[in-house]
Design a protein around this motif. Sequence first.
Motif, PDB file in Angstrom:
ATOM      1  N   ARG A 149      48.849  60.013  60.331  1.00  0.00           N
ATOM      2  CA  ARG A 149      48.173  60.207  59.046  1.00  0.00           C
ATOM      3  C   ARG A 149      48.912  61.262  58.230  1.00  0.00           C
ATOM      4  NH1 ARG A 149      42.783  63.389  61.277  1.00  0.00           N
ATOM      5  NH2 ARG A 149      43.858  65.364  61.694  1.00  0.00           N
ATOM      6  N   CYS A 178      47.446  52.563  55.007  1.00  0.00           N
ATOM      7  CA  CYS A 178      46.086  52.466  54.467  1.00  0.00           C
ATOM      8  C   CYS A 178      45.871  53.669  53.565  1.00  0.00           C
ATOM      9  CB  CYS A 178      45.067  52.444  55.600  1.00  0.00           C
ATOM     10  SG  CYS A 178      43.352  52.373  55.054  1.00  0.00           S
ATOM     11  N   SER A 214      43.022  54.498  66.689  1.00  0.00           N
ATOM     12  CA  SER A 214      42.298  55.384  65.794  1.00  0.00           C
ATOM     13  C   SER A 214      42.846  56.790  65.916  1.00  0.00           C
ATOM     14  CB  SER A 214      40.790  55.370  66.092  1.00  0.00           C
ATOM     15  OG  SER A 214      40.541  55.922  67.361  1.00  0.00           O
ATOM     16  N   ALA A 261      44.802  48.519  52.339  1.00  0.00           N
ATOM     17  CA  ALA A 261      45.800  48.311  53.390  1.00  0.00           C
ATOM     18  C   ALA A 261      46.984  47.533  52.845  1.00  0.00           C
ATOM     19  CB  ALA A 261      45.181  47.565  54.562  1.00  0.00           C
ATOM     20  N   TYR A 306      44.981  42.631  60.018  1.00  0.00           N
ATOM     21  CA  TYR A 306      44.773  44.017  60.424  1.00  0.00           C
ATOM     22  C   TYR A 306      43.954  44.740  59.348  1.00  0.00           C
ATOM     23  CZ  TYR A 306      47.968  43.590  64.342  1.00  0.00           C
ATOM     24  OH  TYR A 306      48.553  43.229  65.529  1.00  0.00           O
ATOM     25  N   TYR A 307      42.923  45.434  59.804  1.00  0.00           N
ATOM     26  CA  TYR A 307      42.014  46.144  58.910  1.00  0.00           C
ATOM     27  C   TYR A 307      42.034  47.642  59.219  1.00  0.00           C
ATOM     28  CZ  TYR A 307      39.911  41.525  58.185  1.00  0.00           C
ATOM     29  OH  TYR A 307      39.678  40.199  57.892  1.00  0.00           O
ATOM     30  N   CYS A 308      42.042  48.449  58.175  1.00  0.00           N
ATOM     31  CA  CYS A 308      41.830  49.873  58.382  1.00  0.00           C
ATOM     32  C   CYS A 308      40.365  50.194  58.079  1.00  0.00           C
ATOM     33  CB  CYS A 308      42.758  50.727  57.533  1.00  0.00           C
ATOM     34  SG  CYS A 308      42.648  50.465  55.757  1.00  0.00           S
ATOM     35  N   TRP A 354      35.684  49.803  55.032  1.00  0.00           N
ATOM     36  CA  TRP A 354      36.763  48.933  55.511  1.00  0.00           C
ATOM     37  C   TRP A 354      37.686  48.543  54.363  1.00  0.00           C
ATOM     38  CZ3 TRP A 354      37.336  47.269  60.612  1.00  0.00           C
ATOM     39  CH2 TRP A 354      36.301  47.632  61.489  1.00  0.00           C
ATOM     40  N   TRP A 406      42.217  51.411  63.059  1.00  0.00           N
ATOM     41  CA  TRP A 406      42.799  50.101  62.761  1.00  0.00           C
ATOM     42  C   TRP A 406      42.194  49.098  63.739  1.00  0.00           C
ATOM     43  CZ3 TRP A 406      45.901  48.790  58.753  1.00  0.00           C
ATOM     44  CH2 TRP A 406      46.559  49.815  58.067  1.00  0.00           C
ATOM     45  N   MET A 417      39.618  57.696  61.458  1.00  0.00           N
ATOM     46  CA  MET A 417      40.243  56.537  60.829  1.00  0.00           C
ATOM     47  C   MET A 417      40.697  55.589  61.916  1.00  0.00           C
ATOM     48  SD  MET A 417      40.267  56.772  57.508  1.00  0.00           S
ATOM     49  CE  MET A 417      41.446  55.448  57.244  1.00  0.00           C
ATOM     50  N   ILE A 475      49.900  55.430  65.661  1.00  0.00           N
ATOM     51  CA  ILE A 475      49.107  55.754  64.472  1.00  0.00           C
ATOM     52  C   ILE A 475      49.449  57.165  64.012  1.00  0.00           C
ATOM     53  CG2 ILE A 475      47.134  56.680  65.762  1.00  0.00           C
ATOM     54  CD1 ILE A 475      45.299  55.326  63.686  1.00  0.00           C
ATOM     55  N   SER A 495      48.806  55.511  58.713  1.00  0.00           N
ATOM     56  CA  SER A 495      49.802  54.472  58.952  1.00  0.00           C
ATOM     57  C   SER A 495      49.742  53.994  60.395  1.00  0.00           C
ATOM     58  CB  SER A 495      51.198  55.018  58.648  1.00  0.00           C
ATOM     59  OG  SER A 495      51.321  55.352  57.280  1.00  0.00           O
TER      60      SER A 495
END
Length: 125
Positions: free
Chosen positions: A71, A21, A49, A5, A93-95, A115, A35, A33, A69, A79
Amino acid sequence: VQLQASGGGLVQAGGSLRLSCAVSGRTINGYLMGWFRQAPGKEREFVSSIRGLGGITYYGDSVKGRFTISRDGAKNTVSLQLNNLKPEDTAVYYCAFATTYSRNTIMNPGQYDYWGQGTQVTVSS
């Protein structure tokens, strides 16, 4: 599978950021996917997502209308565009990537298999 990320930073309230990500080791096309974010002292919270070949999207109530979001299957990246940021959006923030999922558990962090390391977003008032 590895997720990287990037894109976090410090921004004033009302500003924008774009998180990315990058996924390696497996294609993201057709999978789920997401976030998530986690602020100090709080539980990890679902943000958004995108799933399936059609790219169906979901958003947490607190970010609807402000975050988007997307992709890029060719680049194997997801993104998250963050607009009209508020101080309460401050968090890491985690993807995340899920190889299997059910519609009822898309917002559940336990659904995700892999993750990223997280990227800090700080919004000043």
